[in-house]
Design an enzyme around this catalytic site. Structure first.
Site, short mmCIF file in Angstrom:
data_model
loop_
_atom_site.label_atom_id
_atom_site.label_comp_id
_atom_site.label_asym_id
_atom_site.label_seq_id
_atom_site.Cartn_x
_atom_site.Cartn_y
_atom_site.Cartn_z
N SER A 1 0.48 -9.66 7.09
CA SER A 1 -0.66 -8.75 7.19
C SER A 1 -0.36 -7.68 8.23
O SER A 1 -0.22 -7.96 9.42
CB SER A 1 -1.92 -9.52 7.60
OG SER A 1 -2.94 -8.61 7.98
N GLU B 1 0.84 -1.21 0.00
CA GLU B 1 0.00 0.00 0.00
C GLU B 1 0.87 1.26 0.00
O GLU B 1 0.56 2.24 -0.68
CB GLU B 1 -0.93 0.00 1.22
CG GLU B 1 -1.82 1.24 1.25
CD GLU B 1 -2.66 1.34 2.52
OE1 GLU B 1 -3.04 0.31 3.07
OE2 GLU B 1 -2.91 2.48 2.94
#
Length: 310
Positions: free
Chosen positions: A222, A126
């Site tokens: 994650s 991201e």
């Protein structure tokens, strides 16, 4: 053994939308559908889509010209978008709308002549995508030490944006450090950056007061799942990250009377059930769910897929 489930936990609306895009693309265009990067950071999800015909690649040069290609929920930079156009790829963009909102904010700040400070984790997909979406100078900071090391005059016009999976609680100290060092700094209302991250972190803080041990279902890569585990530890209870029940170490819950379970935003509920089954193999389980927010957020699909049944 009492087992208390966090509320909310698991899939957020951005993850649901991303997975839905790949599944509907497979229905509409047939196999294979290429997906750049893991659609979300969860092996079970990726393996499930791969079994249905998705092919995951890290670079677009591995995609045949003209092929249907999905960009992951983490977003991509403009160079990747340009490469896709040059190769004639039929792109379906699964970027989380909240990540897209950060892209837009960063572009607006840069267009106003401000140096953009991105608060996030180096190397995260991201972060790379966001930095690649902003025309102008973008500097990444990960913590308050990075803020102190910024080689900028105190009167530099600045703006900050953040990686969505950090949440306002993660970034509060960094933002305060930026505001102490720089006089001309603006930023968005970070309380609405990512509702899902904030809700899951609040739930874990509340759950930590009710249990002896916290189990976080999620992938090791994650970001949001790792943060949930860190919050559990910061709250003073042993906290462990595991992908599914097969990774449960009985020693983690030995002697515990109450075990809390939550799941990162990329972790399917089936994996939570798998962990509960693993606990049941150790001792009788009294299962309950804590009070908490029921999320009803839904994000629209790309128009070319919106009319297709799942």
């Amino acid at each position: 053994m009492r087992v208390i489930l966090a509320q909310p936990r698991g899939f957020c609306a951005g993850v649901v939308r991303a997975i839905d895009i790949v599944e509907r693309a497979l229905q509409q265009y047939g196999t294979p559908v290429r997906v750049r990067h893991e659609i979300v950071h969860n092996k079970a999800v990726v393996d499930g889509l791969r079994a249905k015909g998705a092919v995951f690649v890290e670079q677009l040069d591995a995609v045949p010209p003209g092929a249907v290609t999905v960009f992951s929920a983490h977003g991509v930079g403009r160079a990747v978008e340009a490469e896709a156009r040059a190769r004639g790829l039929r792109v379906l963009d699964a970027t989380c709308p909240l990540v897209g909102k950060v892209h837009m904010q960063g572009r607006q700040y840069a267009a106003a002549g401000r140096v953009v400070i991105l608060i996030g984790h180096a190397g995260h997909a991201e972060v790379e995508g966001t930095m690649g979406q902003i025309d102008g100078r973008v500097l990444l900071v990960q913590n308050e030490r990075d803020v102190a090391a910024l080689d900028l005059p105190a009167d530099t016009p600045l703006a900050y944006v953040t990686q969505t999976t950090l949440s306002v609680d993660d970034t509060r100290g960094v933002i305060a450090a930026l505001q102490r060092r720089f006089h001309d700094i603006v930023g968005p209302n970070v309380s609405d950056i990512c509702y899902a991250t904030q809700n899951r972190q609040r739930a874990v803080r509340a759950l930590s007061g009710l249990v002896d041990v916290l189990l976080v279902v999620g992938a090791p890569n994650s970001s949001n799942a790792n943060r949930l585990r860190e919050i559990g530890n910061e709250s003073g209870i042993p906290s462990y990250l595991l992908a599914d029940g097969g990774e449960l170490d009985p020693a983690w819950v030995a002697g515990a009377t109450a075990v809390g379970i939550t799941a990162g935003a990329s972790a399917p509920e089936a994996m939570v059930g798998h962990v509960i089954d693993a606990l049941r193999a150790l001792a009788p389980v009294e299962l309950s769910t804590m009070d908490g927010i029921e999320e009803r957020v839904e994000f629209r699909l790309p128009s070319e897929l919106a009319g297709r049944a799942a």
